[in-house]
Design an enzyme around this catalytic site. Sequence first.
Site, PDB file in Angstrom:
ATOM      1  N   CYS A 289      73.034  48.589  53.759  1.00 51.90           N
ATOM      2  CA  CYS A 289      73.934  47.512  54.195  1.00 51.90           C
ATOM      3  C   CYS A 289      75.276  47.582  53.483  1.00 51.90           C
ATOM      4  O   CYS A 289      76.242  46.969  53.945  1.00 51.90           O
ATOM      5  CB  CYS A 289      73.272  46.169  53.943  1.00 51.90           C
TER       6      CYS A 289
ATOM      7  N   ARG B 225      78.297  45.267  62.445  1.00 51.90           N
ATOM      8  CA  ARG B 225      78.359  43.882  61.947  1.00 51.90           C
ATOM      9  C   ARG B 225      79.247  43.054  62.869  1.00 51.90           C
ATOM     10  O   ARG B 225      78.911  41.938  63.248  1.00 51.90           O
ATOM     11  CB  ARG B 225      78.935  43.852  60.517  1.00 51.90           C
TER      12      ARG B 225
ATOM     13  N   ASP C  22      68.927  48.888  49.641  1.00 55.35           N
ATOM     14  CA  ASP C  22      70.021  47.977  49.261  1.00 55.35           C
ATOM     15  C   ASP C  22      70.066  47.978  47.729  1.00 55.35           C
ATOM     16  O   ASP C  22      69.170  48.515  47.060  1.00 55.35           O
ATOM     17  CB  ASP C  22      69.728  46.570  49.820  1.00 55.35           C
TER      18      ASP C  22
ATOM     19  N   GLN D 299      73.431  40.773  59.042  1.00 53.96           N
ATOM     20  CA  GLN D 299      73.200  42.175  58.698  1.00 53.96           C
ATOM     21  C   GLN D 299      72.008  42.726  59.481  1.00 53.96           C
ATOM     22  O   GLN D 299      72.081  43.804  60.074  1.00 53.96           O
ATOM     23  CB  GLN D 299      72.939  42.295  57.189  1.00 53.96           C
TER      24      GLN D 299
END
Length: 311
Positions: free
Chosen positions: A269, A297, A228, A132
């Site tokens: 993410c 990614r 996140d 990530q």
Amino acid sequence: MSLSHFLADDQCSQQELLMLIDLAKQIKQNPANYSQVLAGKSIVMIFEKPSLRTHLSFDIGINKLGGHALYLGQQNGKLGERERVSDYAKNISCWADAIVARVFSHESILQLAEYASVPVVNALCDLYHPCQALADFVTLSENLTKLGKDELAQLKLAYVGDGNNVSQSLMLMAAILGLDFTLVCPQGCEGNAAILDKAQTLALQSGAQITVTNNIDDIGQQDVIYTDTWISMGDEDADKKAAILAKFAPYQVNHQLMAATQAKTVMHCQPAHLEEEITTELFDSEMSVAFEQAENRMWAQNAVLVSLFSN
Ligand code: NVA
């Protein structure tokens, strides 16, 4: 450059990271040039936890490199329960050419790497999410002009929320690459102290400034804000959810925070928990690069795989 495994962010030098970022962008521009790199190779993907982006980006990415991906969930029992992780690694090495693993404990990643005779890639554990972070720096590198900068090291990046695998990988890569990185989180949610120390040491070498604060008002001017989930996979506890939401509420990433910090870009993410760590309005806005991160990614991971097989 050739890697033997991709286990944790701090195992790469600044030069290696910059080369991986550059390679990811080259593969993205000219995928046909890399379409046979994994021809005849099989890659086993072990997943102890759920996944959308990691599963699909590895599977489709491996296919784009001419390889064969196999998904191994928990249908044959939990990792380390039916047989030792060491035996699991040795068995898989009999047939496969590499292992991609998403696990609960970093210890499992280390054991896989110790006992497998093929390269191992960390696809998320409790401490790190290096694929990530690499994709995130590919994304930032592509957005430099929009952000008014010439190089990654000129960026100021703040991670606001829970100190976790994602923040730790991001912080380590920022420290290696020389970016100023600020972690803003509730008291006690800073994450792993040894990883923070490691980041501070790496920052001394690169010239990065690593700052940790529990006070959202101390965040200062930033170019990019990252967030996140406040509750990572494996940490879910329905009884504690209300208390966690209350503790983290002042750390929500929203338009007011973007305005206060003058940040132009917001990163996530995913999966996003809308109206918790980020507002729907901001996640869906022009400032969000979440889907560029998701796309990258695959290119970042393919850069890792190409490097692993360039020995
Ligand atoms: N910190 C999150 C990241 C998900 C991609 C988790 O571990 O669940």
